[in-house]
Enzyme design. Structure first.
Site, PDB file in Angstrom:
ATOM      1  N   GLY A 111       2.937   3.783   5.430  1.00 34.43           N
ATOM      2  CA  GLY A 111       4.054   3.516   6.501  1.00 34.43           C
ATOM      3  C   GLY A 111       4.702   1.950   6.508  1.00 34.43           C
ATOM      4  O   GLY A 111       5.137   1.512   7.225  1.00 34.43           O
ATOM      5  N   LEU A 112       4.309   1.420   5.255  1.00 35.97           N
ATOM      6  CA  LEU A 112       4.922   0.131   5.080  1.00 35.97           C
ATOM      7  C   LEU A 112       6.150  -0.112   3.957  1.00 35.97           C
ATOM      8  O   LEU A 112       6.302  -0.842   3.491  1.00 35.97           O
ATOM      9  CB  LEU A 112       3.820  -0.875   4.476  1.00 35.97           C
ATOM     10  CG  LEU A 112       2.641  -0.880   5.671  1.00 35.97           C
ATOM     11  CD1 LEU A 112       1.847  -2.048   5.079  1.00 35.97           C
ATOM     12  CD2 LEU A 112       3.019  -1.246   6.928  1.00 35.97           C
ATOM     13  N   GLY A 113       6.750   1.226   3.822  1.00 38.77           N
ATOM     14  CA  GLY A 113       7.887   1.121   2.877  1.00 38.77           C
ATOM     15  C   GLY A 113       7.665   1.031   1.476  1.00 38.77           C
ATOM     16  O   GLY A 113       8.561   0.675   0.788  1.00 38.77           O
ATOM     17  N   SER A 114       6.678   1.376   0.896  1.00 40.46           N
ATOM     18  CA  SER A 114       6.403   1.242  -0.509  1.00 40.46           C
ATOM     19  C   SER A 114       7.576   2.193  -1.307  1.00 40.46           C
ATOM     20  O   SER A 114       8.155   1.688  -2.429  1.00 40.46           O
ATOM     21  CB  SER A 114       4.989   1.827  -1.015  1.00 40.46           C
ATOM     22  OG  SER A 114       4.994   3.168  -0.725  1.00 40.46           O
ATOM     23  N   PRO A 168       0.732  -1.346  -0.024  1.00 43.64           N
ATOM     24  CA  PRO A 168       0.031  -0.177   0.213  1.00 43.64           C
ATOM     25  C   PRO A 168       0.992   1.141  -0.038  1.00 43.64           C
ATOM     26  O   PRO A 168       1.667   1.408   0.702  1.00 43.64           O
ATOM     27  CB  PRO A 168      -0.812  -0.129   1.346  1.00 43.64           C
ATOM     28  CG  PRO A 168      -0.685  -1.603   1.834  1.00 43.64           C
ATOM     29  CD  PRO A 168       0.405  -2.012   1.032  1.00 43.64           C
ATOM     30  N   ALA A 227      10.644   3.210  -0.552  1.00 41.74           N
ATOM     31  CA  ALA A 227      11.991   2.528  -0.232  1.00 41.74           C
ATOM     32  C   ALA A 227      11.945   1.322  -1.017  1.00 41.74           C
ATOM     33  O   ALA A 227      12.987   0.886  -1.619  1.00 41.74           O
ATOM     34  CB  ALA A 227      12.472   2.529   0.980  1.00 41.74           C
ATOM     35  N   ALA A 228      10.904   0.335  -1.017  1.00 38.76           N
ATOM     36  CA  ALA A 228      10.772  -1.006  -1.722  1.00 38.76           C
ATOM     37  C   ALA A 228      10.988  -0.805  -3.452  1.00 38.76           C
ATOM     38  O   ALA A 228      11.631  -1.555  -4.078  1.00 38.76           O
ATOM     39  CB  ALA A 228       9.561  -1.612  -1.405  1.00 38.76           C
ATOM     40  N   ASP A 275      14.264   2.643   6.687  1.00 39.35           N
ATOM     41  CA  ASP A 275      13.420   2.000   5.602  1.00 39.35           C
ATOM     42  C   ASP A 275      14.339   1.205   4.467  1.00 39.35           C
ATOM     43  O   ASP A 275      14.205  -0.025   4.082  1.00 39.35           O
ATOM     44  CB  ASP A 275      12.370   3.030   4.670  1.00 39.35           C
ATOM     45  CG  ASP A 275      11.108   3.244   5.739  1.00 39.35           C
ATOM     46  OD1 ASP A 275      11.107   3.073   6.956  1.00 39.35           O
ATOM     47  OD2 ASP A 275      10.009   3.714   5.236  1.00 39.35           O
TER      48      ASP A 275
HETATM   49  O1  PMV Z   1       5.954   6.268   7.152  1.00 39.77           O
HETATM   50  P1  PMV Z   1       7.487   5.665   6.952  1.00 39.77           P
HETATM   51  O2  PMV Z   1       7.009   4.080   6.550  1.00 39.77           O
HETATM   52  O3  PMV Z   1       7.964   6.349   5.974  1.00 39.77           O
HETATM   53  O4  PMV Z   1       8.258   5.364   8.307  1.00 39.77           O
HETATM   54  C1  PMV Z   1       8.686   6.793   8.852  1.00 39.77           C
HETATM   55  C2  PMV Z   1       9.310   6.333  10.102  1.00 39.77           C
HETATM   56  C3  PMV Z   1       9.907   7.724  10.726  1.00 39.77           C
HETATM   57  O5  PMV Z   1      10.858   7.299  11.820  1.00 39.77           O
HETATM   58  C4  PMV Z   1       8.825   8.453  11.237  1.00 39.77           C
HETATM   59  C5  PMV Z   1      10.731   8.603   9.619  1.00 39.77           C
HETATM   60  C6  PMV Z   1      12.307   8.081   9.581  1.00 39.77           C
HETATM   61  O6  PMV Z   1      12.518   8.667   8.553  1.00 39.77           O
HETATM   62  O7  PMV Z   1      12.680   7.298  10.299  1.00 39.77           O
END
Ligand code: PMV
Length: 311
Positions: free
Chosen positions: A102-105, A98, A107-108, A149
């Site tokens: 928040g699941l790293g799409s 998704p 960076a993946a 990530d």
């Molecule tokens: O929402 P995401 O998957 O990009 O994770 C962010 C994680 C944070 O700690 C809020 C930001 C970071 O760069 O580590």
């Protein structure tokens, strides 16, 4: 045709505090993946056509500048993998991760593009080099990424991560059965990180103490993960969620899903990633995964699923 892929990720503990040099823990989610395929195009122009199906984008590489994440990942990988690319290529990107949740799409996608280009040009790139390139792209998504990530996704192993200090993959003591639910609200990581920075600047001592408390929990959770002490891990996840609430990065819908997962028997539950929307994560016994999943759907999760991270 050449294909490569990269997994999604979940932060188990430590988001936000990790931007302020505290440690954090993340795992790859191997069931969610971004897939990249590369094939030759029948064209006499040495140009690259990028098709990102789920992002609804298709373009020639030369049409986009270096601030475009897909173009940037492609150019970094080409520079590392080949001294010239005389062919005309099509790069196709599909993902079951998704987006902006928040699941790293992001960076993946970068990691899968870099892996596919390296494979196409028969070049071997170390995981750390792939991670470093993906980090360059992460900086386009939001100004001050911690790097967690790109690192967990490139190494594809459970990760203890502390910016500029300590970065260690490790082996889980026990499988982790997880249930994730999207609260229905979307948020941009950059905005949420910027909000925390503003509050940290206004109340530095309070926030530094919160971040330090998170860091201590992460160190306890690291031991619990290695020793397979899931009850203790769940309690630490619950405690971490309370601290994230104190940082004002949770919100009503996320809290409601977290509560319903706990009420349905989860060992622990918290938001994962930047927060202010997106996914929450629950750690469960395998036998209660179905019950917790049902509870999340009934509590209004827009997208909920179970997944396992194996030892
Ligand atoms: O929402 P995401 O998957 O990009 O994770 C962010 C994680 C944070 O700690 C809020 C930001 C970071 O760069 O580590």
């Amino acid at each position: 045709m050449i294909e490569a892929s990269a997994p999604g990720k979940a932060i188990l503990l430590g988001e936000h505090a990790v931007v302020y040099d505290q440690p954090a823990l993340a795992v790859p989610l191997p069931d969610l993946r971004t897939l990249v395929s590369i094939q030759q195009l029948a064209s006499d122009r040495a140009s690259i056509y990028i098709e990102a199906i789920d992002l609804d984008q298709s373009f020639w590489l030369h049409e986009r500048g270096d601030r475009d994440p897909l173009a940037c990942a492609t150019r970094l990988a080409l520079a590392a993998a080949t001294s010239s690319h005389p062919e005309s290529l099509q790069i196709q990107i599909r993902s079951s991760i998704p987006i902006a949740a928040g699941l790293g799409s992001g960076a993946a996608t970068s990691v899968a593009i870099i892996r596919a280009i390296a494979a196409y040009f028969d070049t071997s790139l170390a995981d750390q080099s792939i991670s470093d390139m993906a980090f360059q792209v992460e900086k386009l998504h939001h100004g001050t990424p911690s790097g967690i990530d790109n690192t967990v996704i490139s190494f594809e192993k459970p990760l203890y991560f502390q910016q500029k200090k300590h970065c260690q993959t490790f082996v889980l003591g026990k499988d982790l059965q997880l249930v994730l639910g999207h609260c229905g609200v979307t948020s941009q990581t950059g905005d949420v990180v910027a909000g925390v920075r503003k509050r940290w600047q206004a109340e530095t001592m309070t926030y530094d103490a919160l971040f330090k408390e998170v860091g201590d929990m992460v160190n306890q959770a690291y031991r619990a993960l290695i020793e397979g002490k899931l009850q203790a891990l769940g309690e630490l996840m619950n405690a971490n969620h309370s601290l994230l609430q104190s940082m004002a990065v949770s919100q009503h819908e996320l809290d409601a899903l977290v509560e319903s997962a706990r009420d349905a028997g989860a060992l622990g539950a918290k938001l994962t990633g930047a927060g202010a929307g997106g996914f929450m994560i629950a750690l469960v016994e395998p036998s209660s995964a179905g019950t917790v999943l049902k509870a999340l759907v009934e509590a209004g999760a827009q997208h909920a699923f179970t997944t396992k991270v194996s030892t």
